[in-house]
Design an enzyme around this catalytic site. Structure first.
Site, PDB file in Angstrom:
ATOM      1  N   CYS A 126       1.313  -0.892   0.238  1.00 28.34           N
ATOM      2  CA  CYS A 126       0.288  -0.031  -0.082  1.00 28.34           C
ATOM      3  C   CYS A 126       0.790   1.103   0.414  1.00 28.34           C
ATOM      4  CB  CYS A 126      -0.757  -0.174   1.498  1.00 28.34           C
ATOM      5  SG  CYS A 126      -2.216  -1.846   0.816  1.00 28.34           S
ATOM      6  N   HIS A 266      -3.703   7.218   2.286  1.00 28.10           N
ATOM      7  CA  HIS A 266      -3.889   5.967   1.751  1.00 28.10           C
ATOM      8  C   HIS A 266      -5.614   5.991   2.574  1.00 28.10           C
ATOM      9  CE1 HIS A 266      -3.728   1.295   0.241  1.00 28.10           C
ATOM     10  NE2 HIS A 266      -4.067   1.260   1.424  1.00 28.10           N
ATOM     11  N   ASN A 296     -10.535  -0.158  -0.689  1.00 28.29           N
ATOM     12  CA  ASN A 296      -8.715  -0.110  -0.766  1.00 28.29           C
ATOM     13  C   ASN A 296      -8.418  -0.372  -2.268  1.00 28.29           C
ATOM     14  OD1 ASN A 296      -6.031  -0.478  -0.509  1.00 28.29           O
ATOM     15  ND2 ASN A 296      -6.404  -1.264   2.030  1.00 28.29           N
TER      16      ASN A 296
HETATM   17  O1  UT7 Z   1      -3.920  -1.223   3.233  1.00 27.91           O
HETATM   18  C1  UT7 Z   1      -2.748  -2.266   3.950  1.00 27.91           C
HETATM   19  C2  UT7 Z   1      -3.118  -2.067   5.399  1.00 27.91           C
HETATM   20  N1  UT7 Z   1      -4.227  -2.456   5.996  1.00 27.91           N
HETATM   21  C3  UT7 Z   1      -5.259  -1.871   6.612  1.00 27.91           C
HETATM   22  O2  UT7 Z   1      -4.786  -1.249   7.103  1.00 27.91           O
HETATM   23  C4  UT7 Z   1      -6.331  -2.838   7.547  1.00 27.91           C
HETATM   24  C5  UT7 Z   1      -6.174  -2.182   8.709  1.00 27.91           C
HETATM   25  N2  UT7 Z   1      -6.788  -2.913   9.230  1.00 27.91           N
HETATM   26  C6  UT7 Z   1      -8.243  -2.604   8.732  1.00 27.91           C
HETATM   27  O3  UT7 Z   1      -9.007  -2.161   8.771  1.00 27.91           O
HETATM   28  C7  UT7 Z   1      -9.440  -3.692   9.674  1.00 27.91           C
HETATM   29  O4  UT7 Z   1      -8.485  -4.702  10.943  1.00 27.91           O
HETATM   30  C8  UT7 Z   1     -10.191  -4.681   9.291  1.00 27.91           C
HETATM   31  C9  UT7 Z   1     -11.134  -3.516   8.862  1.00 27.91           C
HETATM   32  C10 UT7 Z   1      -9.410  -5.581   8.833  1.00 27.91           C
HETATM   33  C11 UT7 Z   1     -11.499  -5.403  10.548  1.00 27.91           C
HETATM   34  O5  UT7 Z   1     -12.113  -4.510  11.305  1.00 27.91           O
HETATM   35  P1  UT7 Z   1     -11.915  -4.919  13.652  1.00 27.91           P
HETATM   36  O6  UT7 Z   1     -12.382  -3.834  13.689  1.00 27.91           O
HETATM   37  O7  UT7 Z   1     -10.009  -4.884  13.537  1.00 27.91           O
HETATM   38  O8  UT7 Z   1     -12.150  -5.819  13.340  1.00 27.91           O
HETATM   39  P2  UT7 Z   1     -11.885  -7.477  13.408  1.00 27.91           P
HETATM   40  O9  UT7 Z   1     -10.713  -7.821  12.940  1.00 27.91           O
HETATM   41  O10 UT7 Z   1     -10.958  -7.302  15.383  1.00 27.91           O
HETATM   42  O11 UT7 Z   1     -13.106  -8.310  13.979  1.00 27.91           O
HETATM   43  C12 UT7 Z   1     -13.601  -7.824  14.973  1.00 27.91           C
HETATM   44  C13 UT7 Z   1     -15.038  -8.862  15.481  1.00 27.91           C
HETATM   45  C14 UT7 Z   1     -15.164 -10.845  14.919  1.00 27.91           C
HETATM   46  O12 UT7 Z   1     -16.267 -11.250  15.564  1.00 27.91           O
HETATM   47  P3  UT7 Z   1     -15.436 -11.587  17.173  1.00 27.91           P
HETATM   48  O13 UT7 Z   1     -14.440 -12.565  17.410  1.00 27.91           O
HETATM   49  O14 UT7 Z   1     -15.692 -10.251  17.901  1.00 27.91           O
HETATM   50  O15 UT7 Z   1     -17.209 -12.120  17.006  1.00 27.91           O
HETATM   51  C15 UT7 Z   1     -14.475 -11.339  13.289  1.00 27.91           C
HETATM   52  O16 UT7 Z   1     -14.930 -12.065  13.366  1.00 27.91           O
HETATM   53  O17 UT7 Z   1     -16.099  -9.216  13.538  1.00 27.91           O
HETATM   54  C16 UT7 Z   1     -15.700 -10.124  12.916  1.00 27.91           C
HETATM   55  N3  UT7 Z   1     -15.787  -9.626  11.519  1.00 27.91           N
HETATM   56  C17 UT7 Z   1     -16.357  -9.582  10.389  1.00 27.91           C
HETATM   57  N4  UT7 Z   1     -18.212  -9.312  10.901  1.00 27.91           N
HETATM   58  C18 UT7 Z   1     -18.977  -8.845   9.685  1.00 27.91           C
HETATM   59  C19 UT7 Z   1     -14.561  -9.331  10.546  1.00 27.91           C
HETATM   60  N5  UT7 Z   1     -14.783  -9.203   9.433  1.00 27.91           N
HETATM   61  C20 UT7 Z   1     -16.257  -9.655   9.785  1.00 27.91           C
HETATM   62  C21 UT7 Z   1     -16.590  -9.135   8.100  1.00 27.91           C
HETATM   63  N6  UT7 Z   1     -18.616  -8.817   8.636  1.00 27.91           N
HETATM   64  N7  UT7 Z   1     -16.888  -9.017   7.101  1.00 27.91           N
END
Ligand code: UT7
Length: 339
Positions: A126, A266, A296
């Site tokens: 990225c 980004h 993204n």
């Molecule tokens: O560009 C390159 C660099 N990349 C980035 O900068 C991305 C950085 N990370 C992020 O943007 C975020 O971490 C994400 C958008 C990828 C994920 O968001 P989050 O708020 O960090 O969610 P999480 O991964 O901590 O997951 C929270 C919950 C989990 O469920 P439990 O374990 O709390 O029951 C996940 O399984 O949300 C669940 N989850 C979803 N639920 C519905 C993860 N993806 C989804 C989804 N829909 N698509």
């Protein structure tokens, strides 16, 4: 690892000005509603956690990243009145090259008929575009080249598992490009700070297909050719990394928040962008944001924003580009807008 370079020259020396920018996006729109039918997710979750409403996908058998770049760079040449034979160098930031070999930059030069140009790909995930514009600037400043094209383009849909809700909701396809030309005016790429930390590679990577784990029936069955991301550590490192490198580049150039006209971050997650703006106490209305439309697009997000906001920039505006991505790689580039 740190690369630091103060680029802006005074006293009649050459600076690298951005003299044009152009983007291109594929037609197909993948909405949150369509994703709801593909994986266990909701429009509400995607909107509130990422700010994304839809993203574009490049459809069509045999279409690769170079096909998007042909559109973006072709239009850039027309817009800037640049003749094909004048282009001397193409630097192509991408993690989704048409093929592992040859470089997509070479394919692009051939498809567009840039017969006098050489080119190479640059892979910094990225952060690819800010790395590439920094490299391109060096070729201009030395006087070695007069027309350098820097491209950021990715067909992320080619490396995303559309059964993995943790990644498939985030990424999209797109391409953007800028033309760099020498000028003796005090405008252009002023300064760059690029950083890297390879210990972050465990959080964002594609396991197979490289020399370490070569492609096989097993790697395909194991879904090893798709992006793996552990989002939370990446999120935290992205906020910290971008806020700190923007602070550093402002300090080194004696700029306060009031002196900075725009920040082009980004586009990985709206919450990351808001957190960076908040940490810097920078007004969000001066931060470009189009993630809701395109998701993204990896190396393309920054030139796509630059293209969309181009009409709002004024000559002399101080613009900070900042990115964070796989590697980890991150950094900031200070640009004084040239037109
Ligand atoms: O560009 C390159 C660099 N990349 C980035 O900068 C991305 C950085 N990370 C992020 O943007 C975020 O971490 C994400 C958008 C990828 C994920 O968001 P989050 O708020 O960090 O969610 P999480 O991964 O901590 O997951 C929270 C919950 C989990 O469920 P439990 O374990 O709390 O029951 C996940 O399984 O949300 C669940 N989850 C979803 N639920 C519905 C993860 N993806 C989804 C989804 N829909 N698509």
């Amino acid at each position: 690892m740190v690369f630091q370079s103060t680029n802006l020259q005074k006293n009649g020396m050459l600076n690298a000005a951005i003299t044009g920018v152009q983007g291109w996006l594929p037609e197909y729109v993948l909405t949150n509603q369509e994703l709801e039918t593909m994986v266990d997710t909701t429009d509400e979750w995607i909107r509130s956690r990422t700010g994304i409403l839809e993203r574009r996908l490049l459809k069509g058998e045999g279409k690769g990243t170079s096909d998007m770049a042909v559109e973006a760079v072709g239009r850039l040449l027309e817009k800037t009145g640049t003749k094909k034979e004048e282009v001397e160098l193409v630097i192509f930031a991408t993690v989704t090259p048409d093929m592992v070999m040859p470089d997509t930059a070479n394919t692009l030069c051939d498809k567009l008929g840039l017969k006098n140009a050489f080119g190479f790909d640059l892979k910094a995930a990225c952060s690819g575009f800010i790395y590439a514009i920094t490299v391109g600037t060096q070729f201009i400043k030395t006087g070695a080249h007069k027309k350098v094209i820097v491209v950021g383009g990715d067909k992320m849909s080619s490396i995303i598992d559309y059964e993995d809700r943790a990644t498939c909701i985030i990424f999209g396809d797109g391409c953007g490009a800028v033309l760099l030309e020498p000028t003796e005016e005090p405008v252009g790429v002023v300064d760059s700070i690029l950083r890297g930390d390879g210990s972050g590679r465990q959080y964002l990577y594609i396991p197979a297909g490289g020399s370490k784990l070569q492609s096989s029936a097993k790697t395909v069955a194991d879904k090893g050719h798709f992006v793996f991301q552990d989002g939370r550590p990446v999120f935290k490192a992205a906020v910290k990394g971008m806020a700190s490198v923007v602070r550093d580049i402002m300090a080194r150039n004696n700029l306060t928040i009031d002196d900075v006209d725009w920040i082009i971050p980004h586009q990985a997650n709206k919450r990351i962008i808001s957190s960076v703006a908040h940490a810097l106490k920078f007004p969000e209305e001066k931060v470009t944001l189009n993630i809701h439309k395109y998701g993204n697009t990896t190396a393309a997000t920054i030139p796509l924003c630059m293209w969309e906001w181009e009409s709002q920039f004024k000559k002399g505006d101080n613009i900070i580009l900042t990115a964070f991505g796989g590697g980890f790689t991150w950094g900031a580039v200070l640009v004084k807008w040239g037109y």
